[in-house]
Design an enzyme around this catalytic site. Structure first.
Site, PDB file in Angstrom:
ATOM      1  N   CYS A   1       7.789  29.960  11.315  1.00  0.00           N
ATOM      2  CA  CYS A   1       6.860  29.276  10.424  1.00  0.00           C
ATOM      3  C   CYS A   1       6.078  30.350   9.666  1.00  0.00           C
ATOM      4  O   CYS A   1       5.520  31.266  10.266  1.00  0.00           O
ATOM      5  CB  CYS A   1       5.900  28.394  11.215  1.00  0.00           C
ATOM      6  SG  CYS A   1       4.640  27.645  10.137  1.00  0.00           S
TER       7      CYS A   1
ATOM      8  N   CYS B   1      -4.956  28.031  22.660  1.00  0.00           N
ATOM      9  CA  CYS B   1      -4.816  27.869  24.099  1.00  0.00           C
ATOM     10  C   CYS B   1      -3.711  28.723  24.711  1.00  0.00           C
ATOM     11  O   CYS B   1      -2.754  29.077  24.058  1.00  0.00           O
ATOM     12  CB  CYS B   1      -4.537  26.432  24.514  1.00  0.00           C
ATOM     13  SG  CYS B   1      -5.737  25.278  23.904  1.00  0.00           S
TER      14      CYS B   1
ATOM     15  N   ASP C   1      -4.316  43.731  10.659  1.00  0.00           N
ATOM     16  CA  ASP C   1      -3.143  42.860  10.800  1.00  0.00           C
ATOM     17  C   ASP C   1      -3.169  41.690   9.833  1.00  0.00           C
ATOM     18  O   ASP C   1      -2.123  41.177   9.438  1.00  0.00           O
ATOM     19  CB  ASP C   1      -3.001  42.360  12.238  1.00  0.00           C
ATOM     20  CG  ASP C   1      -4.286  41.793  12.765  1.00  0.00           C
ATOM     21  OD1 ASP C   1      -4.652  40.687  12.355  1.00  0.00           O
ATOM     22  OD2 ASP C   1      -4.933  42.466  13.589  1.00  0.00           O
TER      23      ASP C   1
ATOM     24  N   TYR D   1      -0.618  38.741  15.409  1.00  0.00           N
ATOM     25  CA  TYR D   1      -1.933  38.859  16.050  1.00  0.00           C
ATOM     26  C   TYR D   1      -2.045  38.240  17.446  1.00  0.00           C
ATOM     27  O   TYR D   1      -2.610  38.835  18.349  1.00  0.00           O
ATOM     28  CB  TYR D   1      -2.988  38.228  15.139  1.00  0.00           C
ATOM     29  CG  TYR D   1      -4.359  38.184  15.756  1.00  0.00           C
ATOM     30  CD1 TYR D   1      -5.083  39.353  15.959  1.00  0.00           C
ATOM     31  CD2 TYR D   1      -4.921  36.974  16.171  1.00  0.00           C
ATOM     32  CE1 TYR D   1      -6.331  39.314  16.556  1.00  0.00           C
ATOM     33  CE2 TYR D   1      -6.172  36.934  16.760  1.00  0.00           C
ATOM     34  CZ  TYR D   1      -6.873  38.102  16.951  1.00  0.00           C
ATOM     35  OH  TYR D   1      -8.095  38.075  17.531  1.00  0.00           O
TER      36      TYR D   1
ATOM     37  N   CYS E   1      -3.540  26.051   7.957  1.00  0.00           N
ATOM     38  CA  CYS E   1      -2.619  25.734   9.063  1.00  0.00           C
ATOM     39  C   CYS E   1      -3.089  24.439   9.721  1.00  0.00           C
ATOM     40  O   CYS E   1      -4.271  24.278  10.006  1.00  0.00           O
ATOM     41  CB  CYS E   1      -2.625  26.852  10.097  1.00  0.00           C
ATOM     42  SG  CYS E   1      -1.647  26.448  11.561  1.00  0.00           S
TER      43      CYS E   1
ATOM     44  N   GLY F   1      -7.598  32.102  24.542  1.00  0.00           N
ATOM     45  CA  GLY F   1      -8.649  31.095  24.515  1.00  0.00           C
ATOM     46  C   GLY F   1      -9.781  31.460  25.446  1.00  0.00           C
ATOM     47  O   GLY F   1      -9.531  31.808  26.594  1.00  0.00           O
TER      48      GLY F   1
ATOM     49  N   ASN G   1      -0.923  23.363  24.443  1.00  0.00           N
ATOM     50  CA  ASN G   1      -1.174  24.361  23.393  1.00  0.00           C
ATOM     51  C   ASN G   1      -0.525  23.866  22.120  1.00  0.00           C
ATOM     52  O   ASN G   1       0.692  23.660  22.090  1.00  0.00           O
ATOM     53  CB  ASN G   1      -0.572  25.715  23.809  1.00  0.00           C
ATOM     54  CG  ASN G   1      -0.684  26.750  22.709  1.00  0.00           C
ATOM     55  OD1 ASN G   1      -1.563  26.675  21.862  1.00  0.00           O
ATOM     56  ND2 ASN G   1       0.207  27.712  22.726  1.00  0.00           N
ATOM     57  N   GLY G   2      -1.312  23.682  21.066  1.00  0.00           N
ATOM     58  CA  GLY G   2      -0.743  23.248  19.796  1.00  0.00           C
ATOM     59  C   GLY G   2      -1.597  22.192  19.133  1.00  0.00           C
ATOM     60  O   GLY G   2      -2.784  22.039  19.438  1.00  0.00           O
TER      61      GLY G   2
HETATM   62  S1  SF4 Z   1       2.608  30.692  10.700  1.00  0.00           S
HETATM   63 FE1  SF4 Z   1       2.560  28.431  10.648  1.00  0.00          FE
HETATM   64  S2  SF4 Z   1       1.797  27.820  12.680  1.00  0.00           S
HETATM   65 FE2  SF4 Z   1       1.351  30.017  12.419  1.00  0.00          FE
HETATM   66  S3  SF4 Z   1      -0.739  30.126  11.606  1.00  0.00           S
HETATM   67 FE3  SF4 Z   1       0.640  30.137   9.829  1.00  0.00          FE
HETATM   68  S4  SF4 Z   1       0.877  27.948   9.250  1.00  0.00           S
HETATM   69 FE4  SF4 Z   1       0.020  28.013  11.327  1.00  0.00          FE
END
Ligand code: SF4
Length: 509
Positions: A477, A31, A389, A285, A425, A58, A132-133
């Protein structure tokens, strides 16, 4: 015995919602959000143009909700921003504040019930939420709401957020100590929501009196603040600010609530911030190359990733090409570092959109040639470095290699600007099972064989992070590469058959 759950806990939940994109093999964002407080301006029109700039985040549905201080108005529909809005449906969206939302596209969840913003009426007037999330404890929150007698009409966690905010903070008081809200009941409620929720979220919230921007304590999803001559805006990416001539002020901090109203911008602590773990895929990306993230232009970061890749995985070759559009900056970087000339080799048909209707692998591979044509004159007889990528499922890398080879390339060496994606993820990106990830099933040599490349190399994790943040002061992350998740993930989410469990329980199929 396996416990059944009544939600997958995300924005992309529906029995038929498994994404099948024939056109490429990238992770899917869930999103783009926007908010504006600007008395005297046509806020619906501003939201429209901002959502246009955020279309890449999105494409399933889009919506705008506005408020004039009394009533709220909303228009949302399936489709692209350019298809959904016109002068007739923007005109009734009156008011001096607005929020907007573009939702990630899937084949199956093509239902208006999942489109955002969610807009409901509360004791304190209208409440609308654009999200978003992904909440990783959505299943528990859903159960708690249902036990309290709250009816839910969708399977998304975005609706959960709206319903949690609709209740007085005291409902959630065992979990929450409201902190410095200055009598603003919405701040109390947002703090309560942040106390009980886990996962990744950036929110744009509209009420009778204000717009609120909220970011989870780890800042996993981006959210920026900008200034207009007559007001303030928030957006998932700074490219949306530029489009409407708003000036970037700063990012919303992890765990922060920002209120936009007649008093200007006011900051509140929503919850104590944790270690910042912005999703690193924003750099790889998701974000547009002209967006600014943590003070860095995305295009430059991607170019550095390409340079680093050239250092880590050199190859004797005649030509560097990139997979359009997101890998082009990295391909340029690879060329600059290696001295191998860069040229275009693949041309993307930007108007074909997404090919939704062929669900099997064979037809999916044909989908690649629907989207990319080759420039055979540039490729014939050349030893080609093909820069991409990322590789998620691996279902388009092979056809792309074949396409380049079929155009006359003598060799095709694939270089990938991120490490192998070996872990799912659960924070709102559509790659949520081990089995769908090619790097979980094969090692690099096995993937090379699968895609038919002459050589294959991925950028190392350290190399990627060095390239993204040269001083390594920021943290990200990287769970899909490392398996080290920044938040605790319930065990059942690792079960690849959880879709089946969900369908059986909720939909009886
Ligand atoms: S970096 Fe973390 S939040 Fe981003 S796609 Fe990978 S696991 Fe998901």
């Amino acid at each position: 015995m396996t416990k059944k759950h009544n939600t997958l806990g995300g924005n992309v939940i529906a029995p038929e919602s498994k994404a099948e994109h024939l056109d490429d093999d990238h992770p899917r964002e869930a999103c783009g959000i926007f908010g504006v407080y600007a008395p005297g301006l046509d806020v619906a029109r501003l939201a429209f143009f901002a959502l246009y700039a955020l279309q890449h985040r999105g494409q399933e549905s889009t919506g705008i909700a506005t408020c004039d201080g009394q009533a709220a108005y909303v228009h949302k529909s399936m489709g692209l921003v350019s298809q959904v809005y016109n002068e007739n449906n923007l005109a009734p969206l009156k008011g001096h504040m607005a929020i907007g939302h573009n939702r990630y596209s899937t084949t199956g969840s093509s239902h208006i019930r999942n489109a955002q913003p969610y807009l409901i009426e509360t004791m304190h007037g209208p409440l609308g939420v654009a999200h978003n999330g992904n909440l990783t404890n959505a299943s528990d929150l859903r159960s708690q709401l249902l036990e309290r007698g709250v009816g839910l009409s969708t399977t998304t966690d975005s609706e959960l957020i709206t319903q949690i905010l609709a209740a007085p903070a005291t409902v959630w008081s065992p979990y929450c100590k409201p902190n410095g809200s200055g009598g603003d009941c919405w701040i109390d409620r947002i703090q309560a929501f942040m106390a009980v929720s886990e996962g990744a979220y950036s929110l744009a919230i509209i009420t009778r009196d204000a717009i609120y921007a909220v970011r989870d304590p780890r800042g996993m999803r981006p959210l920026s603040i900008g200034r207009l001559e007559q007001g303030y805006v928030i957006a998932s990416e700074t490219c949306a600010l530029n489009t409407i001539n708003a000036h970037f002020i700063r990012d919303v901090a992890p765990g922060e609530i920002v209120r936009l109203n007649e008093a200007g911008i006011t900051s509140f602590e929503g919850c104590p911030p944790e270690k910042h773990t912005l999703c690193v895929f924003e750099y790889i990306y998701f974000s547009r190359p002209d967006s600014l993230l943590d003070g860095q232009v995305i295009h430059q970061a991607r170019q550095r990733m390409g340079r680093q890749l050239a250092c880590e995985a050199p190859v004797d070759a005649d030509l560097v090409i990139g997979v359009p559009d997101s890998a082009i900056p990295a391909a340029i970087g690879f060329s600059l570092e290696s001295g191998i000339p860069y040229n275009e080799g693949l041309v993307k048909n930007r108007y074909i959109g997404r090919t939704f209707i062929q669900p099997d692998d064979r037809l999916r591979q044909q989908g690649v040639s629907l989207k990319f044509n080759t420039l055979a004159e540039n490729l014939q007889g050349k030893r080609v470095v093909l820069v991409d990528d990322s590789i998620v499922r691996g279902n388009t890398s092979g056809p792309l290699v074949q396409l380049v080879r079929g155009a006359g390339a003598a060799e095709v060496h694939v270089r990938v600007c991120s490490p192998p994606i070996r872990h799912p993820c659960f924070m709102g990106i559509d790659m949520a099972t081990y089995t769908e990830l090619i790097a979980h099933r094969f090692d690099v040599e096995g993937i090379k064989k699968q895609i038919g490349a002459d050589s294959l190399h991925y950028l190392s994790l350290d190399g990627m992070l060095d390239a993204i943040c040269q001083h390594r002061s920021a943290t990200y992350c990287t769970a899909c590469f490392t398996g080290v998740y920044p938040i605790s993930i319930p065990d059942w989410l690792f079960e690849d058959n959880r879709d089946k469990l969900y369908f059986e329980e909720v939909w009886g199929i």
